[in-house]
Write a protein that holds these residues in place. Structure first.
Motif, short mmCIF file in Angstrom:
data_model
loop_
_atom_site.label_atom_id
_atom_site.label_comp_id
_atom_site.label_asym_id
_atom_site.label_seq_id
_atom_site.Cartn_x
_atom_site.Cartn_y
_atom_site.Cartn_z
N ASP A 86 121.64 58.73 -22.24
CA ASP A 86 122.73 57.78 -22.11
C ASP A 86 124.07 58.53 -22.28
N PRO A 87 124.91 58.55 -21.24
CA PRO A 87 126.18 59.30 -21.31
C PRO A 87 127.09 58.83 -22.45
N LYS A 182 125.08 63.62 -21.69
CA LYS A 182 124.45 63.40 -20.38
C LYS A 182 125.53 63.15 -19.34
N HIS A 183 125.45 63.90 -18.23
CA HIS A 183 126.34 63.60 -17.10
C HIS A 183 125.84 62.36 -16.38
N ARG A 184 126.76 61.70 -15.67
CA ARG A 184 126.32 60.56 -14.87
C ARG A 184 125.61 61.06 -13.61
N ASP A 185 124.35 60.72 -13.50
CA ASP A 185 123.59 61.02 -12.28
C ASP A 185 122.41 60.05 -12.23
N GLU A 186 121.52 60.24 -11.28
CA GLU A 186 120.45 59.25 -11.13
C GLU A 186 119.42 59.31 -12.27
N VAL A 188 120.25 59.11 -15.51
CA VAL A 188 120.76 58.39 -16.67
C VAL A 188 119.83 57.23 -17.01
N ARG A 190 119.65 54.04 -20.12
CA ARG A 190 120.18 53.46 -21.36
C ARG A 190 119.11 52.79 -22.20
#
Ligand code: MN
Length: 395
Positions: A86-87, A182-186, A188, A190
């Protein structure tokens, strides 16, 4: 990177450890040719093939060690909460000393009194790439450059973790602090937290408790233990820190009763079919108690009941090697093990609290061959004659 710089980079690591005592690798074991071969193979598949590992480490406190291969070593961070998908969760990562590449294979226990003492599990592993290294740029050089600058973008291809992450340095100094995000990518997620969901080794499938237990059992099996011995004395020491234990004539025998073994072994390493009935009873006790143990005692012939095992000490109990515990604690363990459980051919050595004529009279009347005075706070020292134990014969 030259060999010399690599060695310098591991000197901290080596300094903190005593490799005679810990099973962790000293480093420098992977031959240069093997590294070259691995690089070549990676080059053939276009991208780096740099390795990463995350080890779950129960030391003084539980944490996850994130290790990224760069420059011929594993750059390492202790991440108390582990990595999140989770970013929004920025996780603290404390940089620690570089570790040798072979450390990535290490799973087991580090002795209690050594640096990082505790249990290590390989929680995830795989390869990783530098996000910014496109085509011609070499991942290794890129990661080292980003490490130097304090912001590393990398893509993990592990068995549990996948996706792009950032390590961002927030505090320099001797113990640099970073955040891992975490970077935002596919990849991710939550509602999916691998740290909570996965509690076994990706290599052996063992839990932390299973690793600890098996390692201590192996440790005992590898070097079957030598008995601690009492010094001969003319008179018994007196005082409140001494206890006085029954000594029987017979064969000094260790009982190894663990899930992997049920054996009574004499001090010369021999076993004897005559011990089988005792081993069976102790095996049944281990099943009922749900714990393995290794006992020290004497197999003796009792005039009334035949062959019996008189237990005087315990060196391993329920996953723990207990040599360093004081005698009183070890005795309490034995008492709790046998409490309210019927084991007809086994009994605990009788212990008395006071020396003197009454004790000697009692010893003679019971047919003891001697009395062993034991210092109540003393550890078990395998193979040693110790003045913490003193033996006086009964006339
Ligand atoms: Mn650690």
């Amino acid at each position: 990177m030259t060999a010399k710089r690599k060695d310098d980079s591991l000197s901290d690591y080596r300094h903190k450890r005593d490799f005679r005592k810990t099973a962790e690798p000293a480093g420098g074991a992977e031959p240069r040719a093997a590294i070259r071969k691995r690089r070549k193979r990676a080059a053939a598949t276009k991208r780096s093939g740099l390795r990463f590992v995350i080890q779950k480490h129960q030391a003084t406190s539980l944490h996850f060690d994130l290790r990224l291969e760069a420059g011929g070593v594993l750059k390492s961070w202790a991440v108390p909460k582990g990595l999140s998908l989770d970013p929004a969760n920025k996780r603290l990562a404390m940089e620690v000393e570089d570790h040798p590449l072979e450390y990535g294979e290490f799973e087991g226990t580090i002795p209690k009194d050594e640096y990082g003492g505790g249990t290590v599990m390989i929680w995830d592993r795989g390869t990783y790439f530098a996000d910014e290294a496109a085509g011609a740029i070499d991942d290794d050089a890129e990661i080292r450059r980003e490490h130097e600058q304090g912001k590393i973008s990398f893509f993990l291809e592990g068995e549990r973790l996948r996706g792009s992450f950032a390590l961002v340095r927030t505090d320099r100094g001797p113990k640099p602090k970073w955040l891992v995000i975490k970077h935002r990518d596919e990849h991710v997620s939550r509602d999916h937290d691998p740290v909570d969901e996965c509690d076994t080794s990706v290599v052996t499938g063992r839990t932390m408790a299973e690793i600890a237990r098996e390692e201590s059992e192996n440790e005992l099996a590898r070097e079957s233990i030598a008995p601690m011995r009492a010094e001969k004395a003319k008179t018994l020491p007196a005082g409140r820190d001494w206890v006085y234990e029954e000594l029987r004539d017979g064969t000094r025998v260790f009982a190894y009763i663990t899930p992997g073994s049920r054996a009574l072994v004499a001090e010369d390493g021999s076993t004897n079919r005559r011990f089988d009935a005792i081993a069976d009873e102790l095996g049944a006790l281990a099943d009922r108690a749900g714990r393995g143990f290794v006992l020290d005692g004497v197999v003796t012939h009792m005039p009334s009941s035949g062959l019996a095992y008189v237990v005087s000490d315990i060196v391993y109990d329920d996953g723990d090697v207990v040599l360093d515990e004081p005698w009183t604690d070890r005795r309490a363990r034995i008492e709790s093990l046998f409490r309210r459980r019927r084991v007809p051919r086994v009994r605990l050595a009788e212990v008395r609290r006071r020396a003197g004529p009454a004790l000697e009279k009692h010893a003679r009347s019971k047919g003891w061959v001697g009395i062993v005075a034991k210092r109540a706070g003393s550890p078990y020292r395998p193979g040693q004659h110790s003045s913490d134990w003193r033996r006086v014969g009964c006339s």
